[in-house]
Design an enzyme around this catalytic site. Structure first.
Site, PDB file in Angstrom:
ATOM      1  N   ASP A 193       0.823  -1.261   0.072  1.00  0.00           N
ATOM      2  CA  ASP A 193      -0.121  -0.006  -0.059  1.00  0.00           C
ATOM      3  C   ASP A 193       0.883   1.294  -0.122  1.00  0.00           C
ATOM      4  O   ASP A 193       2.016   1.186  -0.162  1.00  0.00           O
ATOM      5  CB  ASP A 193      -0.964   0.023   1.121  1.00  0.00           C
ATOM      6  CG  ASP A 193      -2.301   0.653   0.652  1.00  0.00           C
ATOM      7  OD1 ASP A 193      -2.503   1.710   0.513  1.00  0.00           O
ATOM      8  OD2 ASP A 193      -3.326  -0.141   0.918  1.00  0.00           O
ATOM      9  N   HIS A 260      -3.101   3.191  -4.622  1.00  0.00           N
ATOM     10  CA  HIS A 260      -2.371   2.870  -3.822  1.00  0.00           C
ATOM     11  C   HIS A 260      -0.761   2.428  -3.865  1.00  0.00           C
ATOM     12  O   HIS A 260      -0.517   1.355  -3.371  1.00  0.00           O
ATOM     13  CB  HIS A 260      -2.937   1.826  -2.920  1.00  0.00           C
ATOM     14  CG  HIS A 260      -4.273   2.104  -2.261  1.00  0.00           C
ATOM     15  ND1 HIS A 260      -4.124   3.047  -1.061  1.00  0.00           N
ATOM     16  CD2 HIS A 260      -5.571   2.164  -2.542  1.00  0.00           C
ATOM     17  CE1 HIS A 260      -5.455   3.341  -0.790  1.00  0.00           C
ATOM     18  NE2 HIS A 260      -6.426   2.720  -1.444  1.00  0.00           N
ATOM     19  N   GLU A 324      -9.946   2.826  -4.932  1.00  0.00           N
ATOM     20  CA  GLU A 324      -9.640   4.506  -4.569  1.00  0.00           C
ATOM     21  C   GLU A 324      -8.350   4.980  -5.439  1.00  0.00           C
ATOM     22  O   GLU A 324      -7.543   5.711  -4.930  1.00  0.00           O
ATOM     23  CB  GLU A 324      -9.117   4.479  -3.145  1.00  0.00           C
ATOM     24  CG  GLU A 324     -10.169   4.050  -2.274  1.00  0.00           C
ATOM     25  CD  GLU A 324      -9.960   3.937  -0.779  1.00  0.00           C
ATOM     26  OE1 GLU A 324     -10.734   4.433   0.313  1.00  0.00           O
ATOM     27  OE2 GLU A 324      -8.657   3.668  -0.307  1.00  0.00           O
TER      28      GLU A 324
END
Length: 755
Positions: A193, A260, A324
């Site tokens: 991440d 990410h 995201e």
């Protein structure tokens, strides 16, 4: 059909005194069929484990049973080849669907029958549960019973985020042990991440050399915290994967893309779009804008990484994230825009779909299947064999199933275990939603909107532990259990026949036996939470008690020890000031953890911790850990980071002349994009700002001002004391601070009214 004995007995003495024919063990997950028998089976170190000589799976199951019994009861079961009785036999024979088994316990011995290795293991786990119905060491007698059992879903999982905070290989193995005895079979391992890269990739050593480490954020002027991090070598991963396989746990690795991606871009900047990374960005939380570039060199990097990952993890699936991925950097990159034009891609969402198609094709060539978060459904055609992890509610699973794609249910917030289980000073940091045990247990994995013909696409469910706010392994265990046991039962047991009360009755001995496996679970579900209502001038206080599990609570008001014979709580209790109040929840006559011991004084009823206050709004409420000190206990602050503002409802202001607020400062290390512009503060009257208190609500009259000058620059807690304008009776107080901006962010630890 589900068949249960009508007599489910308690622990200890109750178990010993009941009629033998009516006894059945309390098993978790609830089995499909459970029948009581007659007589008992005595198991001791003399009991043999018998299995076919060439059956490796049976031997693994037998050895696992022996290890569990040794840890819980302190004696060793011997693996033998004879057929002496009583003995525990492992038999290979068809029992139906995958992971199913049959267990028969009689005075002559126990027989575990299954058609696959998983079934043999789970039969052994069930027998171990029957042997540990009550705490104790040494030989044990088991009332006879029969189980015929099979899981409802094939995917019963947890996700562990090791990217935000690294857990040791020893902890990962412990988690696998805890999963196995709850019949959870899938560990989704979040290894990559923005904040960290945790898997060794030999072709790209800078991934771990650079991005395996970071320094936690600190507020301005606070001492710098030491570097944190770590990574798993390929040798360690192979060992963990093998360890998990022997416990029927499949590990599915996740390598995030295209978003990410900060950790990878930190190590190899050419993988990004050229946007500089400010120093320390990796210590932020939130949604980062850095995305992988869309060029052949980047795809070569990702494919090389995936090839090394595939060599380590034999799982059918490889998780590639997809969530995201904000598109502003793609929109601002001339190179990416030119690539879109060359591909004939209409927008950035479609470009992400093309990204996933290319990665999915590579995985298909390697004999693996792509799985991703539900955002991969957007932007056009999904890779044909893609599986969806539905996290933004259940809608992703509905869309996927109707389109012919498999799906795993993992919706936020109900299955996001970074949400806290309660509001008390014993709870570790985390998200501010209360997702308690009962809420988790009530989740149904098959949305009613999916037609019956497509429901087979629901593979199962998993709970996710994101670790932005879970700094230690002890906290990771607390946040995971006992809620993971609820996930296990939802995933294994048929919906019909289950009940929350029955689950709690079986959960308590399950948690007790898991302590032998070094689990220290959360006490939140059994904790007694008191609320103290005080009217100024009174010589007593009214105490109201609740506990999440609805268990019977007992209390005393004279300082004596609480026992099962103490008064039963049936409603609010009036307690004189300067009294010793104690209360606890009980199960089968035994006190459970999470009791309350409080000296009720004139001072204590005028004090509230931040856990006992309410936030004025609930936009993004977090329980944030202080950034000081580097070692030792730190404060935890509950705050809405978009509106740091607190309410003390029915505060006993009538006889108070002063107010004291204990405050601390923490860094505002959140990537929230343009939303930061929506955070507004009143202008400060002094250079450092001040806390202000208003009565009757946030638009009420200002009754106190406490300058922050005394706290400025103090990395720890500061107690501010100010005069309180005269008030009468009880009134809601609104507490907030003035500031020029979000850095630092101030928070409340406690508030006290001083007469």
């Amino acid at each position: 059909m589900i068949c249960f004995s009508r007599v489910l007995l308690g622990l200890g003495a109750a178990l010993a005194s009941a009629p033998v024919a009516a006894q059945v063990p309390k098993l978790l997950p609830l089995p499909a069929e459970l029948h009581s028998g007659r007589g008992v089976l005595a198991v001791s170190g003399k009991t043999a484990l018998v299995m076919p000589a060439a059956d490796t799976g049976a031997r693994i199951a037998a050895e696992r049973l022996a290890a569990l019994v040794a840890e819980a009861r302190g004696f060793e079961l011997k693996v033998g080849s004879d057929a002496s009785t009583p003995s525990i036999r492992f038999v290979r024979a068809a029992t139906g669907k995958a992971e199913s088994y049959r267990l028969e316990v009689t005075p002559k011995g126990a027989t575990i029958t299954a058609g696959d290795d998983a079934g043999l293991l789970y039969g052994a786990v069930t027998l171990w549960q029957a042997m540990t119905q009550a705490p104790g060491r040494g030989a044990v007698s088991i009332p006879a019973f029969t189980v015929a059992d099979a899981p409802r879903f094939g995917w019963r999982g947890l996700m562990l985020d090791s990217a935000r905070h690294f857990q040791s290989p020893a902890y990962v193995r412990q988690l696998i042990d805890w999963m196995a005895v709850n019949k959870l079979n899938t560990l989704h391992w979040h290894l990559v991440d923005d904040q960290g890269w945790r898997i060794e990739i030999k072709k790209y050593p800078r991934l771990t050399q650079v991005s395996g480490w970071r320094r936690p954020a600190t507020a301005p002027g606070a001492p710098q915290l030491p570097q944190v991090g770590g990574f798993y070598s390929q040798e360690e991963i192979r060992a963990i994967v093998a360890y998990a396989a022997q416990r029927n746990v499949t590990i599915i690795p996740e390598i995030e893309m295209p978003g990410h991606a900060l950790a990878a871009i930190r190590a190899y900047p050419e993988l990004g779009t050229g946007v500089p990374i400010p120093p320390g960005t990796e210590s932020d939380w939130g949604v980062f804008p850095w995305l992988y570039n869309f060029d052949d060199k980047t795809f070569s990097f990702l494919e090389n990484v995936l090839d090394e990952v595939i060599a380590l993890f034999p799982s059918r699936y490889v998780h590639v994230g997809g969530d995201e991925a904000t598109k502003e950097q793609w929109k601002g990159s001339a190179e990416v825009q030119a690539r879109m034009k060359a591909l004939g891609v209409k927008d950035e969402a479609a470009l992400q779909a093309a990204f996933m198609h290319r990665i999915g094709g590579h995985l298909t060539k390697r004999g693996r299947k792509l799985i991703g978060w539900d955002e991969i459904l957007e932007g056009g055609e999904v890779p044909p064999d893609a599986t969806i992890t539905s996290w933004r509610g259940v809608e992703g699973a509905i869309i996927a199933a109707k389109a012919g794609h498999d799906a795993v249910l993992s919706p936020s917030p109900i299955l996001y275990f970074d949400n806290r289980q309660g509001f008390s000073d014993s709870e570790p940091p985390g998200r501010g939603n209360r997702i308690d045990l009962k809420t988790v247990y009530g989740f149904e994995p098959v949305p009613s909107a999916i037609p019956a013909a497509q429901q087979h696409h629901i593979l199962g469910l998993q709970a996710n532990l994101w670790t932005e706010h879970v700094r230690t392994e002890a906290r990771a265990a607390w946040m995971t259990f006992p809620r993971a046991s609820a996930v296990a039962e939802i995933g294994w047991s048929a919906k019909a026949g289950r009940s929350y009360d029955g689950f709690v009755d079986r959960l308590i001995p399950q948690l007790e036996r898991m302590r032998a496996l070094k689990l220290e679970p959360a006490s939140s579900a059994f904790a007694v939470t008191p609320d103290y209502a005080y009217v100024p001038g009174s010589d007593s206080v009214t105490v109201t008690l609740v506990n999440q599990s609805g268990l019977e609570m007992h209390y005393t008001i004279d300082g004596s020890q609480v026992t099962a014979k103490s008064p039963v709580y049936r409603g609010p209790v009036s307690v004189k000031l300067t009294s010793q109040f104690k209360a606890a929840a009980f199960h089968s006559g035994r006190e459970l953890p999470g009791g309350v011991k409080q000296t009720v004084t004139a001072q204590s009823v005028r004090w509230r911790s931040d856990e006992m206050l309410k936030t004025c709004t609930n936009r993004v409420v977090l329980a944030l850990e202080d950034d000081y000190p580097a070692t030792g206990k730190r404060a935890t602050f509950v705050s809405d980071i978009f509106n740091p503002c607190w309410l003390w409802e029915k505060a006993p202001v009538g006889d108070a002349k002063q107010i004291a607020i204990t405050v601390g400062q923490i860094p505002f290390n959140f990537q929230i994009g343009k939303d930061i512009e929506t955070i507004k503060f009143a202008a400060p009257a002094t250079p450092e700002g001040e806390f202000e208190v208003r009565a009757g609500g946030c638009e009420g009259s200002r009754v106190a001002v406490l300058p922050l000058a005394a706290a400025e620059g103090n990395p720890g807690l500061t107690r501010l004391v100010g005069r309180l304008a005269p008030r009468a009776g009880n009134e809601t107080l609104c507490i907030r601070y003035t500031a020029k901006g979000v850095e630092p962010m101030w928070a409340i630890d406690a508030v006290e009214l001083i007469p």
